[in-house]
Design a protein around this motif. Structure first.
Motif, PDB file in Angstrom:
ATOM      1  N   TYR A  43       0.974   3.515  -5.421  1.00 13.08           N
ATOM      2  CA  TYR A  43      -0.120   3.305  -6.365  1.00 13.08           C
ATOM      3  C   TYR A  43       0.511   3.388  -7.740  1.00 13.08           C
ATOM      4  O   TYR A  43       0.550   4.425  -8.381  1.00 13.08           O
ATOM      5  CB  TYR A  43      -1.214   4.353  -6.183  1.00 13.08           C
ATOM      6  CG  TYR A  43      -2.415   4.147  -7.079  1.00 13.08           C
ATOM      7  CD1 TYR A  43      -3.077   2.918  -7.125  1.00 13.08           C
ATOM      8  CD2 TYR A  43      -2.896   5.183  -7.884  1.00 13.08           C
ATOM      9  CE1 TYR A  43      -4.181   2.730  -7.949  1.00 13.08           C
ATOM     10  CE2 TYR A  43      -3.999   5.007  -8.707  1.00 13.08           C
ATOM     11  CZ  TYR A  43      -4.640   3.777  -8.735  1.00 13.08           C
ATOM     12  OH  TYR A  43      -5.747   3.578  -9.553  1.00 13.08           O
TER      13      TYR A  43
ATOM     14  N   ASP B 108       0.809  -1.216   0.000  1.00  6.93           N
ATOM     15  CA  ASP B 108       0.000   0.000   0.000  1.00  6.93           C
ATOM     16  C   ASP B 108       0.839   1.262   0.000  1.00  6.93           C
ATOM     17  O   ASP B 108       0.300   2.361   0.126  1.00  6.93           O
ATOM     18  CB  ASP B 108      -0.948   0.002   1.199  1.00  6.93           C
ATOM     19  CG  ASP B 108      -0.222  -0.213   2.533  1.00  6.93           C
ATOM     20  OD1 ASP B 108       0.945  -0.647   2.519  1.00  6.93           O
ATOM     21  OD2 ASP B 108      -0.846   0.018   3.588  1.00  6.93           O
TER      22      ASP B 108
ATOM     23  N   SER C 129       1.523   6.270  -2.771  1.00  5.31           N
ATOM     24  CA  SER C 129       0.073   6.284  -2.585  1.00  5.31           C
ATOM     25  C   SER C 129      -0.351   7.462  -1.717  1.00  5.31           C
ATOM     26  O   SER C 129       0.383   7.902  -0.830  1.00  5.31           O
ATOM     27  CB  SER C 129      -0.396   4.977  -1.937  1.00  5.31           C
ATOM     28  OG  SER C 129       0.017   4.903  -0.586  1.00  5.31           O
ATOM     29  N   ASN C 130      -1.551   7.957  -1.982  1.00  7.29           N
ATOM     30  CA  ASN C 130      -2.106   9.016  -1.144  1.00  7.29           C
ATOM     31  C   ASN C 130      -2.266   8.537   0.293  1.00  7.29           C
ATOM     32  O   ASN C 130      -2.119   9.317   1.241  1.00  7.29           O
ATOM     33  CB  ASN C 130      -3.455   9.476  -1.701  1.00  7.29           C
ATOM     34  CG  ASN C 130      -3.307  10.269  -2.979  1.00  7.29           C
ATOM     35  OD1 ASN C 130      -2.350  11.037  -3.139  1.00  7.29           O
ATOM     36  ND2 ASN C 130      -4.231  10.085  -3.904  1.00  7.29           N
ATOM     37  N   ASP C 131      -2.553   7.261   0.440  1.00  8.62           N
ATOM     38  CA  ASP C 131      -2.736   6.697   1.776  1.00  8.62           C
ATOM     39  C   ASP C 131      -1.467   6.828   2.607  1.00  8.62           C
ATOM     40  O   ASP C 131      -1.513   7.206   3.782  1.00  8.62           O
ATOM     41  CB  ASP C 131      -3.144   5.226   1.653  1.00  8.62           C
ATOM     42  CG  ASP C 131      -3.466   4.595   2.993  1.00  8.62           C
ATOM     43  OD1 ASP C 131      -4.465   4.983   3.617  1.00  8.62           O
ATOM     44  OD2 ASP C 131      -2.691   3.712   3.427  1.00  8.62           O
TER      45      ASP C 131
ATOM     46  N   SER D 192      -8.764  -2.898   2.152  1.00  8.50           N
ATOM     47  CA  SER D 192      -9.229  -1.554   2.477  1.00  8.50           C
ATOM     48  C   SER D 192      -8.529  -0.502   1.632  1.00  8.50           C
ATOM     49  O   SER D 192      -9.142   0.461   1.150  1.00  8.50           O
ATOM     50  CB  SER D 192      -8.990  -1.283   3.970  1.00  8.50           C
ATOM     51  OG  SER D 192      -9.292   0.044   4.307  1.00  8.50           O
ATOM     52  N   TRP D 193      -7.223  -0.702   1.433  1.00  6.20           N
ATOM     53  CA  TRP D 193      -6.429   0.253   0.657  1.00  6.20           C
ATOM     54  C   TRP D 193      -6.904   0.313  -0.791  1.00  6.20           C
ATOM     55  O   TRP D 193      -7.032   1.397  -1.372  1.00  6.20           O
ATOM     56  CB  TRP D 193      -4.957  -0.139   0.721  1.00  6.20           C
ATOM     57  CG  TRP D 193      -4.061   0.720  -0.110  1.00  6.20           C
ATOM     58  CD1 TRP D 193      -3.577   1.952   0.207  1.00  6.20           C
ATOM     59  CD2 TRP D 193      -3.535   0.404  -1.411  1.00  6.20           C
ATOM     60  NE1 TRP D 193      -2.772   2.426  -0.809  1.00  6.20           N
ATOM     61  CE2 TRP D 193      -2.738   1.497  -1.807  1.00  6.20           C
ATOM     62  CE3 TRP D 193      -3.668  -0.685  -2.261  1.00  6.20           C
ATOM     63  CZ2 TRP D 193      -2.069   1.528  -3.026  1.00  6.20           C
ATOM     64  CZ3 TRP D 193      -3.000  -0.668  -3.478  1.00  6.20           C
ATOM     65  CH2 TRP D 193      -2.208   0.425  -3.858  1.00  6.20           C
TER      66      TRP D 193
ATOM     67  N   ASN E 184      -0.801  10.608   3.370  1.00  2.64           N
ATOM     68  CA  ASN E 184      -1.690  11.159   4.392  1.00  2.64           C
ATOM     69  C   ASN E 184      -1.463  10.555   5.767  1.00  2.64           C
ATOM     70  O   ASN E 184      -1.965  11.081   6.765  1.00  2.64           O
ATOM     71  CB  ASN E 184      -3.142  10.949   3.974  1.00  2.64           C
ATOM     72  CG  ASN E 184      -3.511  11.728   2.726  1.00  2.64           C
ATOM     73  OD1 ASN E 184      -2.905  12.757   2.430  1.00  2.64           O
ATOM     74  ND2 ASN E 184      -4.487  11.236   1.976  1.00  2.64           N
TER      75      ASN E 184
ATOM     76  N   GLU F 289      -9.818  -0.277  -2.005  1.00  3.00           N
ATOM     77  CA  GLU F 289     -11.105   0.408  -2.061  1.00  3.00           C
ATOM     78  C   GLU F 289     -10.934   1.927  -2.001  1.00  3.00           C
ATOM     79  O   GLU F 289     -11.615   2.671  -2.694  1.00  3.00           O
ATOM     80  CB  GLU F 289     -11.991  -0.073  -0.912  1.00  3.00           C
ATOM     81  CG  GLU F 289     -13.397   0.503  -0.935  1.00  3.00           C
ATOM     82  CD  GLU F 289     -14.276  -0.052   0.165  1.00  3.00           C
ATOM     83  OE1 GLU F 289     -15.394   0.469   0.351  1.00  3.00           O
ATOM     84  OE2 GLU F 289     -13.842  -1.015   0.841  1.00  3.00           O
ATOM     85  N   LYS F 290      -9.992   2.393  -1.185  1.00  2.00           N
ATOM     86  CA  LYS F 290      -9.775   3.834  -1.032  1.00  2.00           C
ATOM     87  C   LYS F 290      -8.918   4.421  -2.150  1.00  2.00           C
ATOM     88  O   LYS F 290      -9.187   5.518  -2.633  1.00  2.00           O
ATOM     89  CB  LYS F 290      -9.085   4.117   0.312  1.00  2.00           C
ATOM     90  CG  LYS F 290      -9.915   3.877   1.537  1.00  2.00           C
ATOM     91  CD  LYS F 290      -9.172   4.290   2.800  1.00  2.00           C
ATOM     92  CE  LYS F 290      -7.897   3.490   2.995  1.00  2.00           C
ATOM     93  NZ  LYS F 290      -7.188   3.843   4.256  1.00  2.00           N
ATOM     94  N   GLU F 291      -7.892   3.697  -2.541  1.00  2.00           N
ATOM     95  CA  GLU F 291      -6.836   4.277  -3.372  1.00  2.00           C
ATOM     96  C   GLU F 291      -7.069   4.134  -4.864  1.00  2.00           C
ATOM     97  O   GLU F 291      -6.651   4.996  -5.654  1.00  2.00           O
ATOM     98  CB  GLU F 291      -5.492   3.626  -3.012  1.00  2.00           C
ATOM     99  CG  GLU F 291      -4.283   4.268  -3.641  1.00  2.00           C
ATOM    100  CD  GLU F 291      -3.807   5.503  -2.880  1.00  2.00           C
ATOM    101  OE1 GLU F 291      -3.197   6.392  -3.496  1.00  2.00           O
ATOM    102  OE2 GLU F 291      -4.051   5.564  -1.663  1.00  2.00           O
TER     103      GLU F 291
ATOM    104  N   VAL G 122      -8.530   4.793  -7.596  1.00  2.00           N
ATOM    105  CA  VAL G 122      -9.480   5.687  -8.269  1.00  2.00           C
ATOM    106  C   VAL G 122      -9.521   5.438  -9.778  1.00  2.00           C
ATOM    107  O   VAL G 122     -10.475   5.838 -10.448  1.00  2.00           O
ATOM    108  CB  VAL G 122      -9.124   7.156  -7.986  1.00  2.00           C
ATOM    109  CG1 VAL G 122      -9.306   7.471  -6.518  1.00  2.00           C
ATOM    110  CG2 VAL G 122      -7.692   7.480  -8.434  1.00  2.00           C
TER     111      VAL G 122
END
Length: 501
Positions: free
Chosen positions: A71, A68, A325-327, A460-461, A330, A463-465, A467
């Motif tokens: 991306y 994760d 990744s943005n995850d 989970s990652w 952040n 699903e969020k990442e 895009v």
């Protein structure tokens, strides 16, 4: 940079065309005539070390990119890393995966050659300590390569001697437990044979130490103790946490390593002017200015060409961005000094702003070489911070120690990063601290699997990442990579492909 292996990485280039497990690194007649004086055995050991040259690249391609932390979708055509990041089923012919198999087995083969010659002709090395050290180095490195293979592929063939091509075609995959037994036996033999860090001097500084072997054995015990995911992977739930803790305690108690503290301490660990510093337990050593080229290659793989161009340097290899990744971005708290050091968050090239981020750890723009395969920086495999955090992990799994000691380790790391302390750190919290501390160092994917968090974190990652809808749904099968298709084709009926591919 330490100049310990003047022949070592030149050999890596010269032998880089080896493509099959079937191949013998040195023909029988050459082997029999080569090992004639003690220095020949040292050169034989150097040839094993040479197989480490691409290890950092592999950790970027198969660990960081699988996790994760990145991306890794590109804007410049399909890249080999995209299928790794996207959990694609058709990875059996991926060149990064083939490299992991072939290079590790070439290293195993070289270790087997040296061990065989020490057994046959070791009397030539009259210095008993040197003879023992060479055996220890060969056994450590063979275990190192096998641990790498096991974590990527699960069930692999055990090759414990020099073999012919016809023999290689008949050796099946071994059970995970048997591979672990083989690795552990090698390391238990190696530890008492290897010197401490302080016993090495001059050109030998940087070779494998007993602390490096203890660290690897501890990590082997910890990985074996991870959850059994039912896919013939690395976790067997063996509960060896206390055995691992005891080994890590020996490294900590040796007094040979230190946790660097003070202003700019985190950056100083990776400084080109501070190699072999007190944090370093084991690293891959490089030497530049050789012909053939024998420096590091992993640094230029991190960053896009246009960033190098924007800073006055020529293209490094036509790479586009492998975005962080943005995850991960952040997840850094305000004031965390590790973020700015490890990650480049945008730049401008030819008046156009690039907003995506990428790893820049290990890149010093004042030290960019003329040849992108000749970077003058060693790659740290394990550092003292890792030892401390692995020890805290053992405590969280029931080994000796207290919650207060776990919190103390984490808060020492956080203080160096400029962050406030925390309390009651649990396993998930420790892994999140490791994620930021070791970003771009190749540990994230291994951490997720060992901790049993891979399925929940990655699902989970995604699903969020995701895009751009470029990543397939996560499956437990994907905690392993496929056996390379070339190996299946060369040995029909001998190997069974890993599930999901």
């Amino acid at each position: 940079m330490n100049k310990i292996f003047l022949v070592l990485l030149v050999l890596a280039v010269l032998t880089g065309c080896e493509k099959e497990l079937d191949q013998q690194p040195i023909s029988d007649p050459t082997t029999e005539t080569f090992y004639a004086i003690p220095n020949d055995f040292i050169q034989g050991a150097n040839a094993i070390y040479a197989a480490l040259r691409g290890y950092p690249d592999r950790q970027l391609n198969l660990s960081e990119t699988r996790s994760d932390n990145l991306y890794a979708v590109s804007d410049g055509g399909v890249r080999d890393w995209e299928g790794i990041n996207g959990f694609h089923r058709n990875l059996a012919a991926n060149p990064y995966i083939a490299e992991a198999w072939l290079t590790n087995y070439n290293g195993v083969n070289r270790a087997n050659v040296l061990l065989e010659q020490l057994d046959k002709n070791g009397h030539i090395v009259t210095d008993e300590n040197l003879r023992g050290r060479l055996q220890g180095e060969a056994r450590f490195l063979r275990a190192f390569f096998y641990f790498d293979l096991l974590r990527w592929f699960g069930r692999v063939p055990i090759v414990d001697r020099v073999i012919t091509a016809s023999e290689a075609a008949t050796i099946p995959q071994s059970d995970i437990a048997a591979i672990y037994d083989f690795i552990i036996a090698d390391l238990q033999t190696a530890i008492p044979l290897l010197p401490s860090k302080s016993e090495y001097a001059g050109v030998d500084r940087g070779r494998v130490t007993n602390a490096a072997a203890q660290t690897l054995l501890a990590l082997v015990y910890m990985t074996r103790s991870g959850p059994n995911l039912g896919v013939n992977g690395s976790g067997l739930a063996t509960n060896n946490w206390q055995e691992a803790a005891a080994l890590l305690d020996e490294v900590i108690g040796s007094g040979e390593y230190q946790f660097l503290e003070g202003n700019n301490a985190y950056a100083s660990i990776f400084s080109y002017d501070n190699e072999n510093n007190a944090e370093v337990v084991f690293d891959v050593q490089y030497i530049t200015g050789q012909n053939p080229v024998a420096g590091a290659t992993f640094a230029w793989l991190l960053a896009p060409d246009t960033w190098f161009n924007a800073n006055g340097h020529p293209n490094q290899g036509g790479l586009t961005i492998r975005p962080v990744s943005n995850d991960l971005l952040n997840s850094y708290e305000s004031g965390d000094v590790r973020k700015a050091f490890s990650i480049q968050t945008g730049y401008v090239y030819n008046g156009v702003a690039e907003t995506r981020s990428f790893f820049k750890k290990y890149i010093d723009l004042s030290r960019v070489p003329n040849n992108r395969e000749d970077w003058p920086i060693n790659f740290i495999v394990w550092r003292f911070t890792d030892i401390l955090m692995l020890r805290a992990e053992c405590t969280l799994h029931g080994a000796s120690g207290s919650q207060a000691e776990v919190d103390q380790v984490v808060n020492r790391v956080r203080a160096r990063a400029g962050l406030a302390p925390r309390s009651q750190v649990d396993l998930a919290g420790l892994m999140e601290e490791r994620r930021k501390e070791f970003a771009a160092e190749g540990s994230r994917w291994h951490d997720l699997i060992r901790s049993g968090l891979a399925e929940s974190v990655m699902s989970s990652w995604i699903e969020k990442e995701d895009v751009q809808s470029r990543i397939d749904p996560f499956q437990l099968n994907y905690t392993l990579y496929p056996i390379p298709q070339a190996e299946l084709d060369a040995k029909p009926g001998v190997y069974t492909q890993n599930g999901g591919y």
